[in-house]
Design an enzyme around this catalytic site. Structure first.
Site, PDB file in Angstrom:
ATOM      1  N   HIS A  88       0.829  -1.206   0.000  1.00 14.01           N
ATOM      2  CA  HIS A  88       0.000   0.000   0.000  1.00 14.01           C
ATOM      3  C   HIS A  88       0.866   1.260   0.000  1.00 14.01           C
ATOM      4  O   HIS A  88       0.597   2.214  -0.750  1.00 14.01           O
ATOM      5  CB  HIS A  88      -0.906   0.011   1.229  1.00 14.01           C
ATOM      6  CG  HIS A  88      -2.094  -0.882   1.123  1.00 14.01           C
ATOM      7  ND1 HIS A  88      -3.065  -0.956   2.105  1.00 14.01           N
ATOM      8  CD2 HIS A  88      -2.490  -1.748   0.147  1.00 14.01           C
ATOM      9  CE1 HIS A  88      -3.995  -1.828   1.729  1.00 14.01           C
ATOM     10  NE2 HIS A  88      -3.663  -2.316   0.560  1.00 14.01           N
ATOM     11  N   TYR A  98      -9.732   4.141   3.086  1.00 14.01           N
ATOM     12  CA  TYR A  98     -10.370   3.047   3.813  1.00 14.01           C
ATOM     13  C   TYR A  98     -11.880   3.202   3.983  1.00 14.01           C
ATOM     14  O   TYR A  98     -12.613   2.220   3.859  1.00 14.01           O
ATOM     15  CB  TYR A  98      -9.654   2.827   5.145  1.00 14.01           C
ATOM     16  CG  TYR A  98      -8.297   2.195   4.948  1.00 14.01           C
ATOM     17  CD1 TYR A  98      -8.160   0.811   4.855  1.00 14.01           C
ATOM     18  CD2 TYR A  98      -7.148   2.972   4.804  1.00 14.01           C
ATOM     19  CE1 TYR A  98      -6.919   0.221   4.644  1.00 14.01           C
ATOM     20  CE2 TYR A  98      -5.902   2.391   4.581  1.00 14.01           C
ATOM     21  CZ  TYR A  98      -5.796   1.018   4.504  1.00 14.01           C
ATOM     22  OH  TYR A  98      -4.576   0.438   4.282  1.00 14.01           O
ATOM     23  N   GLU A 140       1.287   1.807   7.896  1.00 14.86           N
ATOM     24  CA  GLU A 140       1.596   2.691   6.775  1.00 14.86           C
ATOM     25  C   GLU A 140       2.070   4.057   7.257  1.00 14.86           C
ATOM     26  O   GLU A 140       2.994   4.647   6.677  1.00 14.86           O
ATOM     27  CB  GLU A 140       0.371   2.811   5.868  1.00 14.86           C
ATOM     28  CG  GLU A 140       0.081   1.515   5.110  1.00 14.86           C
ATOM     29  CD  GLU A 140      -1.375   1.347   4.714  1.00 14.86           C
ATOM     30  OE1 GLU A 140      -2.111   2.364   4.672  1.00 14.86           O
ATOM     31  OE2 GLU A 140      -1.784   0.202   4.446  1.00 14.86           O
ATOM     32  N   TYR A 215      11.779  -3.435  -2.663  1.00 16.20           N
ATOM     33  CA  TYR A 215      11.392  -3.098  -4.023  1.00 16.20           C
ATOM     34  C   TYR A 215      10.961  -1.635  -4.102  1.00 16.20           C
ATOM     35  O   TYR A 215      10.791  -0.956  -3.080  1.00 16.20           O
ATOM     36  CB  TYR A 215      10.231  -3.990  -4.494  1.00 16.20           C
ATOM     37  CG  TYR A 215       9.015  -3.971  -3.583  1.00 16.20           C
ATOM     38  CD1 TYR A 215       8.120  -2.904  -3.580  1.00 16.20           C
ATOM     39  CD2 TYR A 215       8.765  -5.027  -2.705  1.00 16.20           C
ATOM     40  CE1 TYR A 215       7.013  -2.886  -2.738  1.00 16.20           C
ATOM     41  CE2 TYR A 215       7.664  -5.018  -1.856  1.00 16.20           C
ATOM     42  CZ  TYR A 215       6.790  -3.945  -1.885  1.00 16.20           C
ATOM     43  OH  TYR A 215       5.697  -3.931  -1.052  1.00 16.20           O
ATOM     44  N   ARG A 230       3.917  -0.874 -11.068  1.00 17.67           N
ATOM     45  CA  ARG A 230       4.302  -2.238 -10.731  1.00 17.67           C
ATOM     46  C   ARG A 230       5.518  -2.178  -9.807  1.00 17.67           C
ATOM     47  O   ARG A 230       6.269  -1.208  -9.816  1.00 17.67           O
ATOM     48  CB  ARG A 230       4.651  -3.058 -11.979  1.00 17.67           C
ATOM     49  CG  ARG A 230       3.535  -3.191 -12.999  1.00 17.67           C
ATOM     50  CD  ARG A 230       2.350  -3.996 -12.486  1.00 17.67           C
ATOM     51  NE  ARG A 230       1.361  -4.180 -13.543  1.00 17.67           N
ATOM     52  CZ  ARG A 230       0.347  -3.340 -13.785  1.00 17.67           C
ATOM     53  NH1 ARG A 230       0.205  -2.260 -13.030  1.00 17.67           N
ATOM     54  NH2 ARG A 230      -0.495  -3.576 -14.770  1.00 17.67           N
ATOM     55  N   GLN A 231       5.730  -3.255  -9.055  1.00 13.52           N
ATOM     56  CA  GLN A 231       6.840  -3.299  -8.109  1.00 13.52           C
ATOM     57  C   GLN A 231       7.995  -4.123  -8.685  1.00 13.52           C
ATOM     58  O   GLN A 231       7.780  -5.205  -9.252  1.00 13.52           O
ATOM     59  CB  GLN A 231       6.392  -3.903  -6.776  1.00 13.52           C
ATOM     60  CG  GLN A 231       5.469  -2.999  -5.977  1.00 13.52           C
ATOM     61  CD  GLN A 231       4.072  -2.881  -6.550  1.00 13.52           C
ATOM     62  OE1 GLN A 231       3.487  -3.885  -6.976  1.00 13.52           O
ATOM     63  NE2 GLN A 231       3.528  -1.688  -6.580  1.00 13.52           N
ATOM     64  N   TYR A 232       9.223  -3.603  -8.506  1.00 16.15           N
ATOM     65  CA  TYR A 232      10.424  -4.286  -8.974  1.00 16.15           C
ATOM     66  C   TYR A 232      11.481  -4.234  -7.876  1.00 16.15           C
ATOM     67  O   TYR A 232      11.738  -3.172  -7.293  1.00 16.15           O
ATOM     68  CB  TYR A 232      10.961  -3.641 -10.255  1.00 16.15           C
ATOM     69  CG  TYR A 232       9.978  -3.726 -11.404  1.00 16.15           C
ATOM     70  CD1 TYR A 232       9.798  -4.920 -12.104  1.00 16.15           C
ATOM     71  CD2 TYR A 232       9.197  -2.634 -11.753  1.00 16.15           C
ATOM     72  CE1 TYR A 232       8.874  -5.010 -13.136  1.00 16.15           C
ATOM     73  CE2 TYR A 232       8.278  -2.718 -12.786  1.00 16.15           C
ATOM     74  CZ  TYR A 232       8.123  -3.909 -13.473  1.00 16.15           C
ATOM     75  OH  TYR A 232       7.201  -4.005 -14.492  1.00 16.15           O
ATOM     76  N   GLY A 299      12.943 -18.158 -11.345  1.00 14.25           N
ATOM     77  CA  GLY A 299      12.649 -17.145 -12.338  1.00 14.25           C
ATOM     78  C   GLY A 299      13.167 -15.776 -11.943  1.00 14.25           C
ATOM     79  O   GLY A 299      14.274 -15.629 -11.411  1.00 14.25           O
ATOM     80  N   GLY A 301      12.390 -14.098  -9.533  1.00  9.11           N
ATOM     81  CA  GLY A 301      12.569 -14.013  -8.092  1.00  9.11           C
ATOM     82  C   GLY A 301      14.028 -13.947  -7.683  1.00  9.11           C
ATOM     83  O   GLY A 301      14.344 -13.719  -6.507  1.00  9.11           O
ATOM     84  N   VAL A 413       6.149 -12.303  -2.532  1.00  8.89           N
ATOM     85  CA  VAL A 413       5.344 -12.683  -3.693  1.00  8.89           C
ATOM     86  C   VAL A 413       5.338 -11.523  -4.663  1.00  8.89           C
ATOM     87  O   VAL A 413       5.042 -10.394  -4.282  1.00  8.89           O
ATOM     88  CB  VAL A 413       3.896 -13.024  -3.279  1.00  8.89           C
ATOM     89  CG1 VAL A 413       3.047 -13.317  -4.511  1.00  8.89           C
ATOM     90  CG2 VAL A 413       3.886 -14.230  -2.349  1.00  8.89           C
TER      91      VAL A 413
END
Length: 423
Positions: A88, A98, A140, A215, A230-232, A299, A301, A413
């Protein structure tokens, strides 16, 4: 925790609510995106929505949280909450989201369960929702505060609520000031489908610190005007003035192709500018030089594991390090040379690579899926896993059989966390 009256109601209705959560999730997202289409365009991952994985993750997390409240009321699932909160924060979510989620989620509950949702049932499940929501908001808030202090794991640079606009889209990240422009200074084609990008802050200000394994969110504007994130994972040591990410081009198969990964591969070159969040993620290497470590990946990962390996080398790690990786073939094993080079620099490290399609010239490689039965695991090992869910479940199960404590097995994940949706 739950009040005594609500706990009894949740316990009695958990099977019915839990059994309907899949349909409730579908109705929830349909209602939310009808009311706020900009959220699907500019905040939620459209690929995960199309495939249904985000719906499964939401249902699994909410059901798991409710079950723990009634089954183990003195415990809180902090690991699950931390993982969600980090994701988040990487997207700039604020407390103002929320109540909006609550409105559409509980309207979906009534849509699906109808008259079964009495005032007592609604009150009990509302209590569950806000216990989870307020726990996430608290985590957060700490992450955002860490970012403002320049600590690893931070987030937007302004305080919560500062600079928030009138629109919901602005309240959900646009007004937070958490995104920075970064310039691509090098691009390397690691494999046919994996490219790494070396980037530096476009404003020449210092790069924020990060923990090995964390990330960043990368946000791009797609041809249809949507702004998707997206997360990298970050590759490299935390002290570097530049950052490096690895991006695997996602071929969807039955699902849509990866919008952002394909955009980055097709359109981002040296000189391009990317928008990045601050670093986040709760899978962070935490081991002194005397702690045995296992790094298992499959992969793409591999990317957080390379960062962890480099950190182990930098800190002069002396305890045993076991490296496990699975891929389709050596040619598709991104960063294999770095994998091997860092292992060679450690005092006591072994690498074990498995390939579905082995190639000549790699006699030490193994064929097929990962099998840890013949791999020696040192006592007291702390394990870090990243890869597809079936891979991580199999590795985790074998590690527990070999005596590794469940509390010492950590995972990341890529995408929605379906571990709880399909335990």
């Amino acid at each position: 925790m739950l009040s005594e009256q609500s706990a009894a109601t949740v316990r009695a209705t958990l099977p019915a609510v839990g059994g309907a959560l899949g349909e409730i999730s579908d109705r929830f997202y349909a209602r939310l995106f009808t009311a706020h289409p900009e959220l699907l365009r500019d905040l939620f991952n459209r690929g995960n929505q199309a495939s249904g994985t985000q719906r499964q993750a939401l249902a699994g997390a909410f059901a798991a949280f409710a079950a723990q409240l009634v089954e183990r009321p003195d415990e809180r699932p902090d690991t699950m909450l931390n993982r969600i909160a980090h994701k988040h924060a990487s997207l700039g979510i604020t407390p103002e989201q929320y109540p909006v989620v609550h409105e559409h989620l509980f309207a979906a509950v009534v849509d699906v369960l109808g008259e079964a949702v009495t005032a007592e049932v609604a009150a009990a499940w509302t209590e569950v929702y806000w216990l989870m929501a307020n726990a996430l908001i608290a985590v957060e808030k700490r992450l955002y505060a860490a970012s403002r202090a320049g600590e690893p794991g931070g987030g937007p640079s302004e305080g919560l609520g500062d600079g928030l606009g009138d629109g919901l889209g602005e309240r959900l990240g646009e007004g937070l000031g958490g995104w920075r422009a970064w310039e691509v200074v090098e691009r390397v084609e690691e494999t046919a489908d994996v490219a790494t990008f070396l980037i530096r802050p476009a404003d020449s200000a210092p790069a924020p610190r990060f923990g090995p394994g964390q990330y960043v969110s990368v946000r791009v504007e797609l041809p249809d005007g949507a702004r998707q994130s997206r997360q990298y994972s970050l590759i490299g040591t935390p002290g570097s003035s530049v950052r490096r990410i690895g991006v695997k081009r996602v071929h969807g198969g039955a699902a849509p192709d990866g919008e952002v990964s394909n955009h980055l591969h097709a359109r981002v070159e040296v000189g391009s500018t990317l928008e990045l969040s601050a670093p986040y993620g709760d899978l962070v290497l935490d081991a002194d030089t005397r702690t045995p470590v296992l790094l298992a990946s499959a992969g793409i990962g591999v990317t957080p594991m390379i960062a962890m390996l480099e950190q182990l080398v930098v800190t002069g790690h002396r305890a045993p390090v076991t490296v496990v990786h699975a891929d389709r073939s050596p040619a598709e094993h991104a960063l294999r040379d770095e994998h091997e080079a860092y292992v060679a620099k450690l005092t006591d490290a072994r690498a074990h690579f498995w390939y579905e399609r082995p190639e000549p010239g790699h006699p030490a490689d193994r064929t097929g899926l990962v099998d840890l039965s013949s791999v020696e695991i040192a006592s007291g090992t702390r394990a870090y896993l990243c890869g597809p869910l079936p891979f991580m479940r199999a590795v985790r199960g074998r590690l527990i059989e070999k005596g590794v404590a469940p509390a010492d097995i950590h995972y990341e994940v890529f995408g929605p966390d379906l571990w709880l949706a399909h335990p």
